[in-house]
Design a protein around this motif. Structure first.
Motif, short mmCIF file in Angstrom:
data_model
loop_
_atom_site.label_atom_id
_atom_site.label_comp_id
_atom_site.label_asym_id
_atom_site.label_seq_id
_atom_site.Cartn_x
_atom_site.Cartn_y
_atom_site.Cartn_z
N UNK A 5 -9.34 19.76 15.42
CA UNK A 5 -9.72 21.18 15.37
C UNK A 5 -8.60 22.01 14.75
N UNK A 6 -7.36 21.70 15.08
CA UNK A 6 -6.23 22.43 14.49
C UNK A 6 -6.17 22.18 12.98
N UNK A 7 -6.41 20.93 12.58
CA UNK A 7 -6.42 20.60 11.15
C UNK A 7 -7.50 21.40 10.43
N UNK A 11 -7.19 24.29 7.48
CA UNK A 11 -7.85 24.22 6.17
C UNK A 11 -8.73 25.43 5.94
N UNK A 12 -9.38 25.92 7.00
CA UNK A 12 -10.18 27.15 6.84
C UNK A 12 -9.30 28.35 6.54
N UNK A 13 -8.07 28.30 7.02
CA UNK A 13 -7.12 29.39 6.78
C UNK A 13 -6.51 29.35 5.39
N UNK A 14 -6.81 28.31 4.61
CA UNK A 14 -6.32 28.26 3.24
C UNK A 14 -5.30 27.18 2.98
N UNK A 15 -4.87 26.45 3.99
CA UNK A 15 -3.93 25.36 3.80
C UNK A 15 -4.73 24.10 3.46
N UNK A 17 -3.84 21.13 2.59
CA UNK A 17 -3.34 19.85 3.11
C UNK A 17 -2.32 20.12 4.22
N UNK A 18 -2.78 20.39 5.41
CA UNK A 18 -1.86 20.70 6.52
C UNK A 18 -0.98 19.49 6.87
N UNK A 19 0.26 19.79 7.20
CA UNK A 19 1.19 18.73 7.60
C UNK A 19 1.22 18.62 9.12
N UNK A 20 1.92 17.62 9.60
CA UNK A 20 2.06 17.43 11.05
C UNK A 20 2.79 18.62 11.66
N UNK A 21 3.74 19.16 10.94
CA UNK A 21 4.48 20.32 11.44
C UNK A 21 3.58 21.54 11.54
N UNK A 22 2.67 21.69 10.58
CA UNK A 22 1.72 22.81 10.62
C UNK A 22 0.83 22.71 11.85
N UNK A 23 0.32 21.52 12.12
CA UNK A 23 -0.57 21.32 13.28
C UNK A 23 0.20 21.56 14.57
N UNK A 24 1.41 21.02 14.65
CA UNK A 24 2.23 21.18 15.85
C UNK A 24 2.54 22.65 16.11
N UNK A 25 2.87 23.39 15.05
CA UNK A 25 3.20 24.81 15.24
C UNK A 25 1.96 25.62 15.62
N UNK A 26 0.80 25.27 15.08
CA UNK A 26 -0.43 25.97 15.44
C UNK A 26 -0.76 25.73 16.92
N UNK A 27 -0.66 24.50 17.35
CA UNK A 27 -0.93 24.19 18.75
C UNK A 27 0.09 24.82 19.70
N UNK A 28 1.31 24.97 19.23
CA UNK A 28 2.36 25.59 20.05
C UNK A 28 2.07 27.07 20.30
N UNK A 29 1.32 27.70 19.41
CA UNK A 29 1.00 29.12 19.59
C UNK A 29 0.09 29.35 20.79
N UNK A 44 -2.53 11.35 8.58
CA UNK A 44 -2.64 10.18 7.72
C UNK A 44 -4.10 9.87 7.37
N UNK A 45 -5.00 10.02 8.35
CA UNK A 45 -6.41 9.72 8.11
C UNK A 45 -7.08 10.77 7.21
N UNK A 46 -6.64 12.01 7.31
CA UNK A 46 -7.32 13.08 6.57
C UNK A 46 -6.61 13.49 5.28
N UNK A 47 -5.42 13.01 5.05
CA UNK A 47 -4.69 13.44 3.85
C UNK A 47 -5.39 12.93 2.60
N UNK A 48 -5.50 13.81 1.62
CA UNK A 48 -6.12 13.46 0.36
C UNK A 48 -7.64 13.48 0.37
N UNK A 49 -8.23 13.89 1.49
CA UNK A 49 -9.69 13.93 1.59
C UNK A 49 -10.15 15.37 1.71
N UNK A 50 -11.32 15.64 1.15
CA UNK A 50 -11.91 16.97 1.24
C UNK A 50 -12.64 17.09 2.57
N UNK A 51 -12.27 18.08 3.36
CA UNK A 51 -12.83 18.27 4.69
C UNK A 51 -14.33 18.53 4.62
#
Length: 109
Positions: A5-7, A11-15, A17-29, A44-51
């Protein structure tokens, strides 16, 4: 699910290819401590794929899964007379309650 869901939110927010740090910081909020192993697996599973393509592919797979909609209808057929009897009992109770509420006189009498 929270990592996916964070990923998706990122992506809906415009990122794209979100990184692990992006997901971690979003969840930390929202005060969620992220498991770095699981976050890395999602990235790793979602990198390079269109959501959007992944969602469309998943929807088509779910469409082929039988939902079992006919089974409850068949079971409800046998339970219908019992349900009708219960409704009649409830109607009698409601009529009794209505006669108790007016206490022998009407509001506009």
């Amino acid at each position: 699910m929270k990592y996916i869901a964070a990923y998706l939110l990122l992506t809906l927010g415009g990122n794209a290819s979100p990184s692990a740090a992006d997901i971690t910081s979003l969840l930390a909020t929202v005060d969620i401590t992220a498991d770095s192993e699981q976050v890395e697996k999602v990235v790793a599973e979602l990198s390079g794929k269109d959501v959007n393509e992944l969602i469309a592919e998943g929807s088509s797979k779910l469409a082929s899964v039988p939902s079992g909609g006919a089974a409850p209808a068949a079971a409800a057929g046998g339970a219908a007379p019992a349900a009708a009897a219960e409704e009649k009992k409830e109607e009698k109770v409601e009529e009794k309650e209505e006669s108790d509420d007016d206490m022998g006189f009407g509001l506009f009498d």
